[in-house]
Design a protein around this motif. Structure first.
Motif: not given
Length: 391
Positions: A221-227
């Motif tokens: 993922g890059k920068d603005r993500y959620v898991l």
């Protein structure tokens, strides 16, 4: 060492799958293979940990942000996925869908669009449309080697000005697709290029079969993500509630926690859920590995019986999940006629593929998370129903 073959009677336990099967199928006297929980008791280590906590007798307000919980999570990701979790970015919530819904509200406005790969878990549609956003459907393509995503078409959809979020299911429910590293990297690049933020639902992460490997979005993922994920599917503890995840951006994380604790008043987690997760991630590997072996055998049994009865199906078990996504289109059976036969004649409840959108027509989703003796009855009921519709 662990017994997955002995049936457990779940009737009378307020059980959605058994006690309330009539809500969806109109008949209470059905053998259910429906929603994705399992008919197995949870791991003994979890039962022991919960028993000790119950014996304490005091159930006041509790917290999740402590080393016992966070270190258990980081231990699980390190040992199961060879991945590193930044525990400073970890958050908690009552369920993965609640957490995904909150990020949809946080990252978009009414009228914006959220992209999902279809067919899709039915709760995705509800979370998107229930928050007054629109669904952008990205159909997966069934090939001889599995399920594929047309990356050119994906980029075209992500480039739409109304598309603000990609809600990824990894591994994918209902197809059971495991996303390859190159696919994940490509999607991460495309989302960054078009300023689309990513919510990755990884609740089935522990149910990946054969040589496949689950790669957490946090690895690409890059920068603005959620898991977001939970031990609920893996250890069969959804009724305890509780999920957790990683929100990469600090401000996004603060906004999420402000909504969780302030607006929604969910500052105190269910203490037994915290207890169960710590035990699962610290001591549950032997039980989970034994369960995985049993589930893989169940999926192979389904393939053997179906292909024996209908050679034209050539059905292969999914790459992940204990949900058999069965393509019945080669038989030519009608979806509604099949459901009528299953319910009225075979007394079996199996999820019709159209539950997961129009792309699911011609399929059924059969839950194999049960003792083999139950599964045998369900598969025979499905075979009989198909034959009745073909007659």
């Amino acid at each position: 060492m662990f017994d997955f073959s002995t049936p457990v009677d779940r009737h009378g336990t307020w059980c959605t799958q058994w006690d309330y099967v009539a809500d969806r199928f109109g008949d209470a006297d059905l053998l259910p293979f429906t929603i994705s929980d399992m008919d197995f008791p949870t791991a003994p280590c979890i039962l022991d940990a919960m028993s000790q906590r119950i014996a304490h007798g005091v159930f006041g307000y509790s917290r999740w942000k402590h080393d016992d919980f966070l270190s258990a999570i980081s231990h699980w990701f390190a040992t199961r996925f060879s991945a590193v979790i930044d525990t400073r970015a970890v958050v908690y919530g009552p369920s993965v869908i609640y957490m995904a819904s909150e990020m949809i509200r946080q990252w978009s406005a009414p009228g914006d669009a959220v992209l999902i790969h279809t067919p899709a878990y039915d709760a995705f549609y509800k979370a998107i449309e229930g928050n007054l956003r629109s669904v952008l459907s990205m159909p997966l393509i069934k090939t001889a080697s599995g399920w594929e995503c047309d990356m050119q078409r994906l980029e075209a959809e992500l480039a739409r000005p109304e598309c603000k979020i990609m809600l990824l299911c990894s591994p994918h429910n209902p197809t059971g697709k495991v996303w390859r590293r190159d696919e994940l990297l490509m999607m991460a690049t495309l989302c960054e290029r078009h300023d689309v933020r990513v919510i990755s639902d990884e609740i089935h992460m522990d149910m990946v079969w054969g040589n496949q490997r689950h790669i957490p979005w946090s690895e690409v993922g890059k920068d603005r993500y959620v898991l977001f994920t939970s031990g609920s599917k893996s250890f069969n503890i959804p009724a305890l509630t509780g999920a957790w995840g990683v929100i990469a951006d600090e401000q996004d994380r603060e906004d999420y926690l402000a909504a969780l604790k302030g607006r929604d008043g969910l500052s105190s987690p269910a203490v037994l859920a915290i207890c169960a997760h710590i035990s699962a991630y610290r001591d549950g590997s032997p039980w989970l590995d034994a369960l995985r072996h049993y589930l893989e055998d169940n999926l192979q049994f389904v393939a053997q019986r179906l292909n024996q009865a209908f050679p034209s199906l050539c059905w292969q078990p999914p790459e992940a999940t204990y949900l058999a996504w069965i393509d019945l289109r080669p038989t030519g059976v009608d979806d509604e006629a099949l459901q009528h036969s299953l319910i009225s004649q075979q007394k079996v409840a199996i999820m019709p593929g159209y539950t997961y959108g129009e792309a699911g027509r011609g399929f059924v989703r059969l839950n194999v998370g049960c003792p083999r003796v139950k599964l045998e009855k369900g598969v025979e009921g499905l075979i009989n129903a198909i034959r009745a519709c073909m007659a």
